[in-house]
Design an enzyme around this catalytic site. Structure first.
Site, mmCIF file in Angstrom:
data_model
loop_
_atom_site.group_PDB
_atom_site.id
_atom_site.type_symbol
_atom_site.label_atom_id
_atom_site.label_comp_id
_atom_site.label_asym_id
_atom_site.label_seq_id
_atom_site.Cartn_x
_atom_site.Cartn_y
_atom_site.Cartn_z
ATOM 1 N N VAL A 11 -6.872 3.145 -7.142
ATOM 2 C CA VAL A 11 -7.455 3.095 -5.799
ATOM 3 C C VAL A 11 -8.682 3.812 -5.773
ATOM 4 C CG1 VAL A 11 -6.749 4.085 -3.355
ATOM 5 C CG2 VAL A 11 -5.274 2.601 -4.583
ATOM 6 N N THR A 121 -0.777 6.570 -0.750
ATOM 7 C CA THR A 121 0.162 6.286 0.216
ATOM 8 C C THR A 121 1.170 7.680 0.257
ATOM 9 O OG1 THR A 121 0.050 4.188 -0.707
ATOM 10 C CG2 THR A 121 2.317 4.924 0.291
ATOM 11 N N PHE A 156 -4.814 -0.959 1.183
ATOM 12 C CA PHE A 156 -3.987 -2.057 1.134
ATOM 13 C C PHE A 156 -4.351 -3.195 -0.077
ATOM 14 C CE2 PHE A 156 -3.395 -0.397 5.316
ATOM 15 C CZ PHE A 156 -2.299 -0.549 5.593
ATOM 16 N N LYS A 158 -4.700 -5.190 -3.509
ATOM 17 C CA LYS A 158 -3.832 -5.584 -4.475
ATOM 18 C C LYS A 158 -4.683 -5.680 -5.796
ATOM 19 C CE LYS A 158 -3.632 -9.846 -2.686
ATOM 20 N NZ LYS A 158 -4.386 -9.732 -1.722
ATOM 21 N N TYR A 258 6.798 -16.437 -2.585
ATOM 22 C CA TYR A 258 7.080 -16.901 -3.956
ATOM 23 C C TYR A 258 8.376 -16.248 -4.789
ATOM 24 C CZ TYR A 258 2.976 -19.613 -3.419
ATOM 25 O OH TYR A 258 1.890 -20.717 -3.021
ATOM 26 N N GLY A 260 10.748 -15.248 -7.853
ATOM 27 C CA GLY A 260 10.591 -15.032 -8.901
ATOM 28 C C GLY A 260 11.685 -14.250 -9.917
ATOM 29 N N CYS A 267 3.709 0.178 -6.661
ATOM 30 C CA CYS A 267 3.807 0.315 -5.412
ATOM 31 C C CYS A 267 5.112 -0.197 -4.471
ATOM 32 C CB CYS A 267 2.511 0.000 -4.550
ATOM 33 S SG CYS A 267 1.232 0.929 -5.242
ATOM 34 N N LYS A 328 1.896 -8.409 -12.954
ATOM 35 C CA LYS A 328 1.325 -9.607 -12.387
ATOM 36 C C LYS A 328 0.187 -10.124 -13.105
ATOM 37 C CE LYS A 328 -1.134 -9.089 -8.387
ATOM 38 N NZ LYS A 328 -1.818 -8.632 -7.088
HETATM 39 N N1 LIG Z 1 -2.436 0.828 -7.400
HETATM 40 C C1 LIG Z 1 -2.733 0.285 -6.084
HETATM 41 O O1 LIG Z 1 -2.610 -0.922 -6.284
HETATM 42 C C2 LIG Z 1 -2.387 1.012 -5.097
HETATM 43 C C3 LIG Z 1 -2.162 2.173 -4.872
HETATM 44 N N2 LIG Z 1 -2.028 2.809 -3.632
HETATM 45 C C4 LIG Z 1 -1.828 4.356 -3.570
HETATM 46 O O2 LIG Z 1 -2.844 5.186 -4.033
HETATM 47 C C5 LIG Z 1 -2.397 6.408 -4.587
HETATM 48 C C6 LIG Z 1 -2.923 6.194 -6.060
HETATM 49 O O3 LIG Z 1 -2.366 5.250 -6.755
HETATM 50 P P1 LIG Z 1 -3.215 4.780 -8.145
HETATM 51 O O4 LIG Z 1 -4.608 4.514 -7.960
HETATM 52 O O5 LIG Z 1 -2.497 3.609 -8.491
HETATM 53 O O6 LIG Z 1 -2.903 6.061 -9.086
HETATM 54 P P2 LIG Z 1 -3.380 6.360 -10.625
HETATM 55 O O7 LIG Z 1 -2.088 6.733 -11.116
HETATM 56 O O8 LIG Z 1 -3.752 4.994 -11.277
HETATM 57 O O9 LIG Z 1 -4.255 7.385 -10.345
HETATM 58 C C7 LIG Z 1 -4.202 8.522 -10.043
HETATM 59 C C8 LIG Z 1 -5.372 9.375 -10.638
HETATM 60 O O10 LIG Z 1 -5.103 10.760 -10.046
HETATM 61 C C9 LIG Z 1 -5.818 11.496 -10.779
HETATM 62 N N3 LIG Z 1 -5.302 13.217 -10.535
HETATM 63 C C10 LIG Z 1 -3.929 13.584 -10.356
HETATM 64 N N4 LIG Z 1 -3.974 14.864 -9.943
HETATM 65 C C11 LIG Z 1 -5.250 15.062 -9.881
HETATM 66 C C12 LIG Z 1 -5.842 16.306 -8.892
HETATM 67 N N5 LIG Z 1 -5.245 17.391 -8.795
HETATM 68 N N6 LIG Z 1 -7.122 16.202 -8.900
HETATM 69 C C13 LIG Z 1 -7.998 15.124 -9.302
HETATM 70 N N7 LIG Z 1 -7.503 13.974 -9.893
HETATM 71 C C14 LIG Z 1 -6.028 13.987 -10.031
HETATM 72 C C15 LIG Z 1 -4.801 11.204 -12.233
HETATM 73 O O11 LIG Z 1 -5.429 11.827 -13.153
HETATM 74 C C16 LIG Z 1 -5.061 9.783 -12.079
HETATM 75 O O12 LIG Z 1 -6.503 9.308 -12.677
HETATM 76 C C17 LIG Z 1 -0.939 6.210 -4.845
HETATM 77 O O13 LIG Z 1 -0.403 7.117 -3.516
HETATM 78 C C18 LIG Z 1 -0.501 4.776 -4.466
HETATM 79 O O14 LIG Z 1 0.495 4.353 -3.851
HETATM 80 C C19 LIG Z 1 -2.264 2.215 -2.432
HETATM 81 C C20 LIG Z 1 -2.827 1.005 -2.568
HETATM 82 C C21 LIG Z 1 -2.817 0.158 -3.752
HETATM 83 O O1 LIG Z 2 0.313 -0.333 -2.011
HETATM 84 C C1 LIG Z 2 0.013 -0.978 -3.044
HETATM 85 O O2 LIG Z 2 -0.180 -0.291 -4.226
HETATM 86 C C2 LIG Z 2 -0.264 -2.482 -2.995
HETATM 87 O O3 LIG Z 2 1.031 -2.967 -3.368
HETATM 88 C C3 LIG Z 2 1.039 -4.445 -3.226
HETATM 89 O O4 LIG Z 2 0.073 -4.974 -4.280
HETATM 90 P P1 LIG Z 2 0.435 -5.151 -5.939
HETATM 91 O O5 LIG Z 2 1.459 -4.314 -6.403
HETATM 92 O O6 LIG Z 2 -0.937 -4.652 -6.691
HETATM 93 O O7 LIG Z 2 0.338 -6.656 -5.968
HETATM 94 P P2 LIG Z 2 1.337 -7.889 -5.408
HETATM 95 O O8 LIG Z 2 0.241 -8.984 -5.495
HETATM 96 O O9 LIG Z 2 1.570 -7.358 -4.020
HETATM 97 O O10 LIG Z 2 2.414 -8.002 -6.317
HETATM 98 C C4 LIG Z 2 3.564 -7.261 -6.060
HETATM 99 C C5 LIG Z 2 4.705 -7.687 -6.902
HETATM 100 O O11 LIG Z 2 5.285 -8.783 -6.289
HETATM 101 C C6 LIG Z 2 5.498 -10.002 -6.705
HETATM 102 N N1 LIG Z 2 5.320 -11.053 -5.789
HETATM 103 C C7 LIG Z 2 4.267 -11.323 -4.967
HETATM 104 C C8 LIG Z 2 4.342 -12.129 -4.408
HETATM 105 C C9 LIG Z 2 5.056 -13.255 -4.303
HETATM 106 O O12 LIG Z 2 5.222 -14.075 -3.413
HETATM 107 N N2 LIG Z 2 6.298 -12.948 -4.971
HETATM 108 C C10 LIG Z 2 6.398 -12.216 -5.782
HETATM 109 O O13 LIG Z 2 7.395 -11.873 -6.484
HETATM 110 C C11 LIG Z 2 4.356 -9.912 -7.883
HETATM 111 O O14 LIG Z 2 4.758 -10.724 -9.053
HETATM 112 C C12 LIG Z 2 4.334 -8.600 -8.317
HETATM 113 O O15 LIG Z 2 5.367 -8.206 -9.125
HETATM 114 C C13 LIG Z 2 0.487 -4.902 -2.089
HETATM 115 O O16 LIG Z 2 0.461 -6.412 -2.003
HETATM 116 C C14 LIG Z 2 -0.912 -4.299 -1.617
HETATM 117 O O17 LIG Z 2 -1.297 -4.802 -0.054
HETATM 118 C C15 LIG Z 2 -0.558 -2.912 -1.596
HETATM 119 O O18 LIG Z 2 -1.955 -2.181 -1.468
#
Ligand SMILES: NC(=O)C1=CN([C@@H]2O[C@H](COP(=O)(O)OP(=O)(O)OC[C@H]3O[C@@H](n4cnc5c(N)ncnc54)[C@H](O)[C@@H]3O)[C@@H](O)[C@H]2O)C=CC1
Ligand SMILES: O=C(O)[C@H]1O[C@H](OP(=O)(O)OP(=O)(O)OC[C@H]2O[C@@H](n3ccc(=O)[nH]c3=O)[C@H](O)[C@@H]2O)[C@H](O)[C@@H](O)[C@@H]1O
Length: 436
Positions: A11, A121, A156, A158, A258, A260, A267, A328
């Site tokens: 993110v 989040t 939000f 993906k 879908y 699966g 997340c 995915k």
């Molecule tokens: N991965 C995704 O697709 C999505 C994630 N989110 C939410 O966003 C948040 C972040 O998720 P990701 O980006 O996947 O996490 P991530 O685990 O990929 O990255 C988090 C980063 O924060 C750093 N960090 C930890 N403590 C720190 C500190 N005290 N100061 C500075 N950096 C620090 C870590 O070293 C790491 O590089 C979570 O709450 C997640 O639920 C929301 C939407 C999509």
């Molecule tokens: O909070 C988050 O981190 C994110 O979580 C999901 O995104 P993401 O996990 O990156 O990927 P998705 O495309 O949502 O897929 C999640 C899982 O659901 C599965 N999936 C998805 C869609 C579907 O129809 N069926 C299904 O089994 C995928 O294979 C995968 O394992 C949400 O789609 C994002 O909007 C959100 O920001």
């Protein structure tokens, strides 16, 4: 506008690069020194389409900076986004230690107005805790009169489509409690949505809740369809037809229907658990979400069950191939991936496992080690296999040479966890999908 993004993960890095692309001056800060050093060299810590050239372009234009010391960045910026991880705690609730650590660090060095925006989040009430942690540190230093605002701006995007999702969001949700915060965030998001401003302003608790409700709804759709798919198998219906049949009702819509081998990723699993726990903390039981979790846990075990049943529970010593390891396509992320559950079941049953993924092989080696064989390509993986599991629907698996695959396998059993294939009988495979 000058902004800081704390936490350079999926993110933080995507948000930072995208805001810089729109002309903002962005300082990305992470405690992981190695990650920051690599990013300065142009090495991406994650695989995400379109991200690398965007980062490179903006670093070269001096709009995107990578730092490790927040206290040096803080005086330079007006808005600070917190985008650190919120992994599940032992009871499933969100672990807020990283978020609150960042809040305290901000309070320790802030000496002029800042808007602190929580993009991670986080459960309802977290922004209040962030505010209290900053205030406490300011008070300790005798800086109690320094003004600041907090806001909630859940993300939000993906994985696999992150840049696109960030740049063209369906909506941006922003929780604020002051006009100043609203103005700053309007100014920041306006360039992204010049002709169609889709920022939904609301109070902070509602914004925090919206994020969980959205992920929980999407996860519910998937588990619901998986349940329907499993029933289709019992009654002789084809879930692909059923999916089209219901998805064309505009009240239902066709996305995220879908079936699966279960949802994974960082997340859905963690956010569903966290919402269940938030409810419990408030004396309420989320019955629907409990079922969503149950169905998903079972779904991840279904591929092995089909294989085990096909061989009458005589699977010890059998060779199997797995196509796709990431949770995915489009990412190397294996957090909560179905492949991990399947591999564990297969190894426990005494099978020999060959795996192939176009992008996630290094991540798999880091997680699984040498318990499986890492194939050079999809054809290498299936040599002598008694079954082929299709777990992640990467594009390169869509149209392989089935002739070569069949010739290489010991028994052409294809277990398709993503319902992608519709092979003619003449190809000679035994095919098993989900709900078809
Ligand atoms: N991965 C995704 O697709 C999505 C994630 N989110 C939410 O966003 C948040 C972040 O998720 P990701 O980006 O996947 O996490 P991530 O685990 O990929 O990255 C988090 C980063 O924060 C750093 N960090 C930890 N403590 C720190 C500190 N005290 N100061 C500075 N950096 C620090 C870590 O070293 C790491 O590089 C979570 O709450 C997640 O639920 C929301 C939407 C999509
Ligand atoms: O909070 C988050 O981190 C994110 O979580 C999901 O995104 P993401 O996990 O990156 O990927 P998705 O495309 O949502 O897929 C999640 C899982 O659901 C599965 N999936 C998805 C869609 C579907 O129809 N069926 C299904 O089994 C995928 O294979 C995968 O394992 C949400 O789609 C994002 O909007 C959100 O920001």
């Amino acid at each position: 506008m000058k902004i800081a993004i704390i936490g350079v993960g999926y993110v933080g890095l995507v948000s930072g690069a995208c805001f810089a692309e729109l002309g903002a001056d962005v300082y990305c800060v992470d405690v992981d020194e190695r990650k920051i050093a690599q990013l300065r060299e142009g090495v991406m810590p994650i695989y995400e389409a379109r991200l690398q050239p965007m980062v490179k372009r903006n670093v070269e234009a001096s709009r995107l900076h990578f730092e490790t010391d927040l206290s040096l960045v803080l005086p330079l910026v007006e808005i600070v986004f917190i985008a650190v991880g919120t992994p599940p705690d032992q009871d499933g609730s969100a672990d807020l230690s990283h978020v609150l650590e960042v809040a305290r660090t901000i309070g320790k060095s802030m000496d002029s107005y800042k808007l602190i925006v929580c993009k991670s989040t986080v459960p309802v009430g977290t922004s209040r805790k962030v505010k209290a942690a900053i205030r406490e540190e300011l008070d300790k230093r005798g800086f109690g009169d320094v003004e600041f605002d907090v806001a909630s701006n859940p993300e939000f995007l993906k994985e696999g489509n992150a840049v696109e999702d960030f740049m063209k969001p369906d909506r941006v949700v922003v929780g604020v409690e002051s006009d100043r915060a609203k103005e700053l965030l309007t100014y920041l998001y306006k360039p992204m949505q010049l002709n169609n401003f889709r920022v939904l302003f609301m109070d902070i608790p509602s914004a925090e809740m919206t994020k969980y409700a959205a992920n929980a709804m999407l996860a519910t759709r998937i588990s619901f369809m998986n349940d329907i798919a499993n029933l289709c198998e019992y009654v002789g219906a084809d879930v692909n037809m059923v999916r089209r049949g219901i998805g064309s009702d505009s009240r239902i819509g066709s996305k995220f229907l879908y079936p699966g081998c279960g949802y994974g990723g960082s997340c859905f699993p963690k956010d569903v658990k966290a919402l269940i726990q938030t409810a419990r903390d408030n004396g309420y039981e989320m019955r629907v979400l409990n079922a969503v979790e149950d169905v998903n846990a079972r779904q991840k075990k279904l591929l092995f069950e089909k294989f085990d049943r096909y061989y009458n529970h005589d699977v010890k010593g059998r060779k199997v191939a797995i196509w796709g390891l990431s949770f995915k396509p489009g990412t190397d992320d294996m957090r909560e991936a179905t492949s991990l559950v399947l591999i564990q079941q297969l190894l426990e049953a005494g099978c020999e496992v060959s795996v192939y993924d176009p992008i996630a092989m290094d991540e798999a080696k880091r997680r699984i080690g040498d318990k499986v064989r890492y194939a050079n390509d999809l054809y290498d993986a299936v040599i002598d296999a008694d079954a082929l599991f299709h777990v992640t629907e990467w594009k390169e698996f869509r149209m392989p040479s089935w002739e070569v695959v069949k010739r290489s396998m010991n028994n052409p059993l294809l277990i398709d966890g993503r319902n992608v294939y519709d092979l003619p009988d003449s190809f000679g495979f035994t095919y098993m999908g989900i709900g078809i």
